[in-house]
Scaffold this active site. Structure first.
Site, PDB file in Angstrom:
ATOM      1  CE  LYS A  27      47.331  75.058-125.132  1.00 15.10           C
ATOM      2  NZ  LYS A  27      48.014  76.296-124.650  1.00 15.10           N
ATOM      3  N   GLY A  74      44.478  73.989-114.864  1.00 12.67           N
ATOM      4  CA  GLY A  74      44.440  75.423-115.135  1.00 12.67           C
ATOM      5  C   GLY A  74      43.328  76.091-114.360  1.00 12.67           C
ATOM      6  CB  SER A  75      41.679  79.307-114.887  1.00 11.95           C
ATOM      7  OG  SER A  75      41.202  79.141-116.204  1.00 11.95           O
ATOM      8  CB  THR A  76      37.739  77.439-111.640  1.00  9.64           C
ATOM      9  OG1 THR A  76      38.469  76.703-110.648  1.00  9.64           O
ATOM     10  CG2 THR A  76      36.275  77.085-111.517  1.00  9.64           C
ATOM     11  N   GLY A  80      38.202  75.426-117.073  1.00  7.54           N
ATOM     12  CA  GLY A  80      37.691  74.087-116.733  1.00  7.54           C
ATOM     13  C   GLY A  80      36.200  73.981-117.011  1.00  7.54           C
ATOM     14  CB  CYS A 128      46.570  74.659-108.133  1.00  6.92           C
ATOM     15  SG  CYS A 128      47.587  73.190-107.958  1.00  6.92           S
ATOM     16  CD  GLU A 173      43.789  79.698-108.439  1.00  4.87           C
ATOM     17  OE1 GLU A 173      43.294  79.683-109.574  1.00  4.87           O
ATOM     18  OE2 GLU A 173      44.356  78.716-107.928  1.00  4.87           O
TER      19      GLU A 173
HETATM   20  P1  NAP Z   1      44.189  78.935-118.250  1.00  2.00           P
HETATM   21  O1  NAP Z   1      43.751  79.869-119.306  1.00  2.00           O
HETATM   22  O2  NAP Z   1      43.189  78.099-117.553  1.00  2.00           O
HETATM   23  O3  NAP Z   1      45.335  78.017-118.902  1.00  2.00           O
HETATM   24  C1  NAP Z   1      45.570  76.645-118.696  1.00  2.00           C
HETATM   25  C2  NAP Z   1      45.805  75.944-120.026  1.00  2.00           C
HETATM   26  O4  NAP Z   1      44.587  75.888-120.781  1.00  2.00           O
HETATM   27  C3  NAP Z   1      46.789  76.662-120.940  1.00  2.00           C
HETATM   28  O5  NAP Z   1      47.510  75.697-121.674  1.00  2.00           O
HETATM   29  C4  NAP Z   1      45.852  77.464-121.810  1.00  2.00           C
HETATM   30  O6  NAP Z   1      46.415  77.949-122.996  1.00  2.00           O
HETATM   31  C5  NAP Z   1      44.760  76.462-122.060  1.00  2.00           C
HETATM   32  N1  NAP Z   1      43.490  77.037-122.498  1.00  2.00           N
HETATM   33  C6  NAP Z   1      43.073  78.333-122.439  1.00  2.00           C
HETATM   34  N2  NAP Z   1      41.819  78.440-122.932  1.00  2.00           N
HETATM   35  C7  NAP Z   1      41.429  77.200-123.306  1.00  2.00           C
HETATM   36  C8  NAP Z   1      40.243  76.650-123.870  1.00  2.00           C
HETATM   37  N3  NAP Z   1      39.191  77.409-124.138  1.00  2.00           N
HETATM   38  N4  NAP Z   1      40.191  75.328-124.098  1.00  2.00           N
HETATM   39  C9  NAP Z   1      41.234  74.539-123.806  1.00  2.00           C
HETATM   40  N5  NAP Z   1      42.389  74.988-123.280  1.00  2.00           N
HETATM   41  C10 NAP Z   1      42.490  76.302-123.025  1.00  2.00           C
HETATM   42  O7  NAP Z   1      44.993  79.709-117.160  1.00  2.00           O
HETATM   43  P2  NAP Z   1      45.818  81.050-117.386  1.00  2.00           P
HETATM   44  O8  NAP Z   1      45.065  82.020-118.218  1.00  2.00           O
HETATM   45  O9  NAP Z   1      47.159  80.691-117.864  1.00  2.00           O
HETATM   46  O10 NAP Z   1      45.895  81.576-115.887  1.00  2.00           O
HETATM   47  C11 NAP Z   1      44.771  82.249-115.349  1.00  2.00           C
HETATM   48  C12 NAP Z   1      44.507  81.805-113.946  1.00  2.00           C
HETATM   49  O11 NAP Z   1      44.290  80.390-113.898  1.00  2.00           O
HETATM   50  C13 NAP Z   1      45.656  82.007-112.972  1.00  2.00           C
HETATM   51  O12 NAP Z   1      45.744  83.310-112.535  1.00  2.00           O
HETATM   52  C14 NAP Z   1      45.290  81.015-111.904  1.00  2.00           C
HETATM   53  O13 NAP Z   1      44.326  81.583-111.059  1.00  2.00           O
HETATM   54  C15 NAP Z   1      44.675  79.870-112.664  1.00  2.00           C
HETATM   55  N6  NAP Z   1      45.644  78.761-112.874  1.00  2.00           N
HETATM   56  C16 NAP Z   1      45.518  77.644-112.117  1.00  2.00           C
HETATM   57  C17 NAP Z   1      46.436  76.613-112.268  1.00  2.00           C
HETATM   58  C18 NAP Z   1      46.367  75.356-111.452  1.00  2.00           C
HETATM   59  O14 NAP Z   1      47.386  74.731-111.228  1.00  2.00           O
HETATM   60  N7  NAP Z   1      45.203  74.925-111.021  1.00  2.00           N
HETATM   61  C19 NAP Z   1      47.476  76.722-113.185  1.00  2.00           C
HETATM   62  C20 NAP Z   1      47.548  77.878-113.981  1.00  2.00           C
HETATM   63  C21 NAP Z   1      46.621  78.881-113.802  1.00  2.00           C
HETATM   64  P3  NAP Z   1      47.046  79.432-122.896  1.00  2.00           P
HETATM   65  O15 NAP Z   1      48.292  79.288-122.129  1.00  2.00           O
HETATM   66  O16 NAP Z   1      47.265  79.830-124.295  1.00  2.00           O
HETATM   67  O17 NAP Z   1      46.018  80.297-122.215  1.00  2.00           O
END
Ligand code: NAP
Ligand code: MG
Length: 496
Positions: free
Chosen positions: A193, A245-247, A250, A301, A398
């Site tokens: 995904k 992705g985000s904490t 997670g 990250c 973050e």
């Molecule tokens: P995110 O929501 O955690 O997205 C990561 C992935 O998870 C995306 O594919 C996302 O889909 C999916 N996702 C979202 N909600 C989910 C759920 N309930 N169950 C399963 N999967 C789900 O991150 P973001 O909203 O794109 O970014 C927000 C913040 O996350 C950033 O500002 C940053 O602080 C952090 N982040 C961290 C990393 C890292 O490398 N550790 C990478 C990206 C972001 P969608 O794209 O449709 O939301």
């Protein structure tokens, strides 16, 4: 230097609908819905993407389950799996330019970074190919029955099964290949995904996997939003989720997996400390600290987003960093002179500029930057704040943008305590010429990775992951492989 043009093969590809890949077939979403993705350097739409949801996740999970149970992938010898992965690595190199251009168009990263990630990703797939022949258990017969004459006992390693791989948007191609190649090396089948903002490389990579000889149904790609990710997480027939992705998401995944205790690996956020001692070689430390926060516009990250500088060196470091920040060239990733691209989306732009505003309101001193660039695209200036209040959002959370907070310190104990005073624990950096200081601090940082006199290096032989709220488990190399395996203990009573 003139700007590079996106390859015509890439532009032609983007004129087509970006479909889902399920059971080896390209298909529209069951709902028929699509959504648009944008070029973050212009804010303009560039492609229409099939909007997958739970019905598509169901189809993809069924395909992955069939491909797992009929053993068309895990039943291959390690050598056969490894050959196919090596072919995939070769194909990634053949298509490196196309892949890099797709990531630039979709994520905004500079050309040099996209090219470097394509090369590093091919290397990562080759390393996964090698891992597939290192899956073996142990024989404990002698320990259990003296010379092993009464009990033959061994452990076997088995692929964990059908895995859901949920990707972030900050390094789309690299995160696809990192997760997929390790899952495949272990013999798993998967549903990927991609992040909603950056799905474009995933489809091409899924097609390349098929071309390399990965059987249909082993790698499925379902584009969609968070609800598609959640459907994967909730699916009773998915054995494991590997998430980056985000904490916040997670933690949501952990809660959702409590019902059937799916296996989970989490690579989450960070607020990593970078520490410059006053004995450091400043020609290394200052560019190192700038690279740590401004690479990929801070959307990493592992970004070194909190900088601690020993008091005597503070003015020198601030001056050097401001100088670098002021000269960083912002622009389209296709311009070879661009050093920093845009943020990935309008949403991320609002999030990052919101933090900057909050930083000013909270009373941190703005040293340089502090705004978005006029014109199209989601560009934010490299920004540095000094002395953020200890409880402020810019110091604690973050941001995932080019925003650095700087504080001074006097002693090793003081800086170690400050560096560890965070809920995160992904990475840290230390710049010093004193070998004792380097090892002392590296040993005391509560983080999964520490860099000394450098920042941000990753390698296929070095595990990566976080302490504390930066995640669960490790990715890369043997520990990464282990996360896609179960261990079975077999006791065989022998007749005397
Ligand atoms: P995110 O929501 O955690 O997205 C990561 C992935 O998870 C995306 O594919 C996302 O889909 C999916 N996702 C979202 N909600 C989910 C759920 N309930 N169950 C399963 N999967 C789900 O991150 P973001 O909203 O794109 O970014 C927000 C913040 O996350 C950033 O500002 C940053 O602080 C952090 N982040 C961290 C990393 C890292 O490398 N550790 C990478 C990206 C972001 P969608 O794209 O449709 O939301
Ligand atoms: Mg999200």
């Amino acid at each position: 230097m003139t700007a590079v043009k996106p390859l015509s093969s890439v532009l032609n590809r983007l004129n087509l609908p970006q479909l889902l890949l399920i059971d080896g077939e390209l298909q529209a979403a069951s709902s028929g819905k699509t959504y648009e993705v944008h070029d973050p350097a212009t804010g303009k739409p560039i492609a229409s993407v099939a909007h997958g949801a739970s019905a598509d996740v169901d189809l993809a999970v069924s395909a992955a389950r069939r491909a797992f149970e009929n053993r068309r992938w895990r039943g291959l010898t390690a050598e056969a799996r490894s050959r196919i992965l090596l072919r995939l690595a070769d194909l990634v190199e053949v298509h490196a330019e196309e892949l890099a251009h797709l990531d630039i168009l979709n994520n905004g990263m500079p050309l040099a970074m996209a090219n470097a990630l394509a090369a590093a990703s091919a290397a990562r797939v080759r390393s996964a190919a090698a891992l597939s022949s290192r899956i073996y258990g142990k024989n404990a017969s002698a320990a259990i029955s003296g010379n092993g004459s009464e009990m033959h006992a061994y452990t076997a390693k088995e692929p964990v099964g059908v895995v859901g791989l949920i990707l972030p948007w900050n390094a789309p191609m690299a995160s696809f290949l990192g997760k997929v190649s390790t899952a495949l090396a272990a013999g798993c089948t998967c549903i990927v995904k991609p992040a909603e903002a950056t799905p474009l490389t995933a489809l091409l990579l899924g097609e390349l996997a098929l071309e390399a000889g990965v059987p249909p149904g082993v790698v499925n790609v379902v584009h969609g939003f968070g609800d598609a990710g959640q459907a994967l997480v909730d699916h009773p027939d998915v054995d494991k989720i590997s998430f980056t992705g985000s904490t916040a998401v997670g933690k949501q995944i952990v809660r959702s997996c409590a019902d059937n205790l799916k296996r989970i690996t989490l690579e989450l956020g960070g607020k990593s400390a970078n520490i410059i001692f006053d004995d450091a070689d400043m020609t290394v430390a200052i560019p190192g600290a700038a690279h740590a926060i401004f690479m990929n516009a801070g959307q990493a990250c592992l970004a070194g987003s909190r900088l601690f500088v020993q008091r005597r060196a503070l003015d020198t470091v601030l001056e050097g960093l401001s100088d670098i920040a002021g000269k960083i060239r912002l622009g389209s990733g296709f311009d070879p002179e661009t050093q920093m691209g845009p943020l990935v989306s309008q949403r991320q732009l609002e999030r990052v500029t919101g933090y900057i505003e909050q930083g000013r309101t909270d009373g941190a001193k703005l040293v340089t930057g502090g705004g978005r660039r006029d014109g199209d695209g989601y560009f934010v200036e490299p920004t540095i704040f000094l002395d953020p209040p200890a409880d402020s959002g810019i110091y604690r959370e973050e941001i995932f943008g080019p925003v650095l907070v700087v504080k001074s310190f006097d002693s090793i104990d003081e800086v170690v305590e400050a560096a560890n005073d965070t809920r995160y624990g992904l990475a840290g950096g230390v710049f010093t010429t004193n070998v004792n200081t380097a090892h002392l601090v590296a040993g005391q940082l509560k983080t999964g990775t520490v860099w000394v006199n450098c920042y941000g290096h990753l390698h296929p032989t070095m595990p990566f992951g976080g302490y504390k709220e930066s995640g669960w488990g490790r990715e890369i190399d043997e520990q990464g492989l282990e996360a896609f395996l179960e261990t079975k203990s077999v006791f065989v009573k022998l007749n005397q």
